[in-house]
Design an enzyme around this catalytic site. Structure first.
Site, mmCIF file in Angstrom:
data_model
loop_
_atom_site.group_PDB
_atom_site.id
_atom_site.type_symbol
_atom_site.label_atom_id
_atom_site.label_comp_id
_atom_site.label_asym_id
_atom_site.label_seq_id
_atom_site.Cartn_x
_atom_site.Cartn_y
_atom_site.Cartn_z
ATOM 1 N N SER A 1 -3.518 -11.709 -12.647
ATOM 2 C CA SER A 1 -4.819 -11.682 -13.318
ATOM 3 C C SER A 1 -5.892 -10.931 -12.534
ATOM 4 O O SER A 1 -7.047 -11.349 -12.518
ATOM 5 C CB SER A 1 -5.274 -13.106 -13.672
ATOM 6 O OG SER A 1 -4.354 -13.691 -14.571
ATOM 7 N N HIS B 1 10.414 -8.926 -10.144
ATOM 8 C CA HIS B 1 9.240 -9.486 -10.817
ATOM 9 C C HIS B 1 9.586 -10.889 -11.318
ATOM 10 O O HIS B 1 10.723 -11.147 -11.732
ATOM 11 C CB HIS B 1 8.832 -8.583 -11.990
ATOM 12 C CG HIS B 1 7.495 -8.942 -12.552
ATOM 13 N ND1 HIS B 1 7.333 -9.984 -13.444
ATOM 14 C CD2 HIS B 1 6.263 -8.434 -12.334
ATOM 15 C CE1 HIS B 1 6.049 -10.077 -13.743
ATOM 16 N NE2 HIS B 1 5.381 -9.156 -13.086
ATOM 17 N N GLY C 1 -1.000 -6.301 -14.319
ATOM 18 C CA GLY C 1 -0.382 -6.277 -15.637
ATOM 19 C C GLY C 1 -1.407 -5.980 -16.710
ATOM 20 O O GLY C 1 -1.762 -4.824 -16.964
ATOM 21 N N GLY C 2 -1.926 -7.036 -17.345
ATOM 22 C CA GLY C 2 -2.812 -6.898 -18.501
ATOM 23 C C GLY C 2 -3.918 -5.867 -18.351
ATOM 24 O O GLY C 2 -4.115 -5.019 -19.227
ATOM 25 N N GLU D 1 9.054 -12.357 -13.984
ATOM 26 C CA GLU D 1 9.595 -12.418 -15.357
ATOM 27 C C GLU D 1 11.083 -12.113 -15.356
ATOM 28 O O GLU D 1 11.844 -12.682 -16.143
ATOM 29 C CB GLU D 1 8.821 -11.439 -16.260
ATOM 30 C CG GLU D 1 7.416 -11.973 -16.558
ATOM 31 C CD GLU D 1 6.368 -10.910 -16.806
ATOM 32 O OE1 GLU D 1 6.720 -9.744 -17.067
ATOM 33 O OE2 GLU D 1 5.165 -11.251 -16.725
ATOM 34 N N GLY E 1 -0.742 -13.340 -15.927
ATOM 35 C CA GLY E 1 -1.006 -13.353 -17.359
ATOM 36 C C GLY E 1 -1.740 -14.593 -17.836
ATOM 37 O O GLY E 1 -1.845 -14.836 -19.034
ATOM 38 N N ASN F 1 1.534 -2.360 -13.978
ATOM 39 C CA ASN F 1 2.811 -2.798 -14.558
ATOM 40 C C ASN F 1 2.609 -2.962 -16.063
ATOM 41 O O ASN F 1 2.033 -3.950 -16.514
ATOM 42 C CB ASN F 1 3.237 -4.132 -13.916
ATOM 43 C CG ASN F 1 4.522 -4.668 -14.532
ATOM 44 O OD1 ASN F 1 5.230 -3.954 -15.241
ATOM 45 N ND2 ASN F 1 4.831 -5.923 -14.251
ATOM 46 N N TRP F 2 3.081 -1.970 -16.814
ATOM 47 C CA TRP F 2 2.864 -2.001 -18.267
ATOM 48 C C TRP F 2 3.771 -3.023 -18.962
ATOM 49 O O TRP F 2 3.557 -3.347 -20.114
ATOM 50 C CB TRP F 2 3.128 -0.615 -18.863
ATOM 51 C CG TRP F 2 2.095 0.419 -18.545
ATOM 52 C CD1 TRP F 2 1.018 0.302 -17.702
ATOM 53 C CD2 TRP F 2 2.038 1.758 -19.076
ATOM 54 N NE1 TRP F 2 0.307 1.475 -17.677
ATOM 55 C CE2 TRP F 2 0.912 2.388 -18.506
ATOM 56 C CE3 TRP F 2 2.833 2.486 -19.964
ATOM 57 C CZ2 TRP F 2 0.566 3.711 -18.804
ATOM 58 C CZ3 TRP F 2 2.491 3.798 -20.247
ATOM 59 C CH2 TRP F 2 1.368 4.398 -19.683
ATOM 60 N N LYS F 3 4.807 -3.465 -18.282
ATOM 61 C CA LYS F 3 5.803 -4.369 -18.898
ATOM 62 C C LYS F 3 6.319 -3.745 -20.189
ATOM 63 O O LYS F 3 6.426 -2.523 -20.289
ATOM 64 C CB LYS F 3 5.200 -5.754 -19.130
ATOM 65 C CG LYS F 3 4.468 -6.300 -17.915
ATOM 66 C CD LYS F 3 4.107 -7.739 -18.043
ATOM 67 C CE LYS F 3 3.241 -8.136 -16.864
ATOM 68 N NZ LYS F 3 3.058 -9.564 -16.756
ATOM 69 N N GLU G 1 2.862 -12.390 -5.926
ATOM 70 C CA GLU G 1 2.423 -12.686 -7.284
ATOM 71 C C GLU G 1 2.668 -14.160 -7.599
ATOM 72 O O GLU G 1 3.765 -14.525 -8.050
ATOM 73 C CB GLU G 1 3.200 -11.822 -8.281
ATOM 74 C CG GLU G 1 3.015 -10.342 -8.094
ATOM 75 C CD GLU G 1 3.104 -9.622 -9.430
ATOM 76 O OE1 GLU G 1 2.138 -8.924 -9.765
ATOM 77 O OE2 GLU G 1 4.105 -9.776 -10.143
HETATM 78 C C1 PEP Z 1 2.185 -8.707 -13.342
HETATM 79 O O1 PEP Z 1 2.844 -8.797 -14.350
HETATM 80 O O2 PEP Z 1 2.703 -8.205 -12.345
HETATM 81 C C2 PEP Z 1 0.820 -9.216 -13.364
HETATM 82 C C3 PEP Z 1 0.224 -9.405 -12.224
HETATM 83 O O3 PEP Z 1 0.271 -9.473 -14.591
HETATM 84 P P1 PEP Z 1 -1.271 -9.855 -14.895
HETATM 85 O O4 PEP Z 1 -2.119 -8.880 -14.136
HETATM 86 O O5 PEP Z 1 -1.407 -9.673 -16.380
HETATM 87 O O6 PEP Z 1 -1.464 -11.244 -14.456
#
Ligand code: PEP
Length: 253
Positions: free
Chosen positions: A215, A97, A236-237, A99, A175, A9-11, A169
């Protein structure tokens, strides 16, 4: 065996050129996936076509949108419909998601509509659920996710629920660098599968991939994915760093 999936997930990150380079770096590694494994890149809308053409020759590498409208079409400036995604052969879409739930006040009932739109156009929704830190600390996380599933998914029949990918999640892990332990992830995934089994029966529940997100990193993916009910991750990251994401792909069961 149900699919084991590494979803990126590049966001709202990376320029077009940076995204292209990242994909090149990952795909050039030529990591072969088994028929039960899949990699999905959820990229910003303007990069969907480029990403689709990047993964064209790579078996089981797919493209996802990060969101879609609950509306079919019309005067909704700035929105993207599932019909538009379908028309450019995007077959996956993240729905709900945390967010989007938090910053764009997306409710469980709105997400039910998005799920319906996706299925109408044969787009596989990656449905996100998960509790906040306050809910986890109050010990009510099981009931919380049950409500999320119930209000957004349980209007579906057994045939359609099997078309959904679920991503658990926990918001406190997204994050933050604070990953759920492999035990916490497995425990919640087993709970989610038991909710699905109670509603639709074991055969259906066993067929649905449930990803963990929060994470996931190159150095913890293998352990987090090791639980029998954890079918990979939504990342994500760490999906923005080629070497990290390649390691995460290699960590799939
Ligand atoms: C996400 O945004 O779906 C996510 C899991 O982010 P991260 O891996 O950065 O926690």
């Amino acid at each position: 065996m149900r699919k084991q999936i590494a979803a990126a997930n590049w966001k709202m990150n990376l320029t077009f050129q940076q995204g292209e380079k990242l994909l090149d770096d990952i795909l050039d590694a030529g990591i072969n996936l088994s028929p039960d494994q899949q990699v999905i890149f959820a990229v910003p809308y303007p990069y969907l076509l480029m990403t689709r053409s990047e993964v064209e020759d790579a078996a089981n590498y797919e493209v996802a949108a990060q969101n879609c409208s609950d509306k079919i079409s019309g005067a909704f400036t700035g929105e993207i419909s599932v019909e538009m995604l379908h028309s450019i052969a995007v077959n996956y879409c993240i729905v709900g998601h945390s967010e989007r739930r938090e910053y764009f006040t997306e409710s469980n009932s709105l997400l039910a509509e998005k799920i319906n739109r996706c299925l109408e156009y044969r787009i596989t929704p990656i449905f996100c659920c998960g509790e906040s830190l306050a809910v986890r600390e109050s010990g009510k996380q099981n009931e919380f996710v049950q409500t999320q599933l119930g209000e957004s998914l349980f209007h579906l029949n057994a045939e359609n629920i099997k078309k959904i990918i679920i991503a658990y999640e926990p918001i406190w892990a997204i994050g933050t660098g604070k990953t759920a332990t492999a035990e916490q992830a497995q425990e919640m995934h087993a709970h989610l599968r038991s909710i699905l089994a109670a509603q639709y029966g074991q055969e259906v529940a066993q067929a649905i991939s449930i990803l963990y997100g929060g994470s996931v990193k190159a150095n913890n993916a293998k352990e987090v994915f090791s639980g029998p009910d954890v079918d990979g991750g939504l990342v994500g990251g760490a999906s923005l760093v080629a070497s990290d994401f390649k390691e995460i792909i290699r960590s799939l069961k």
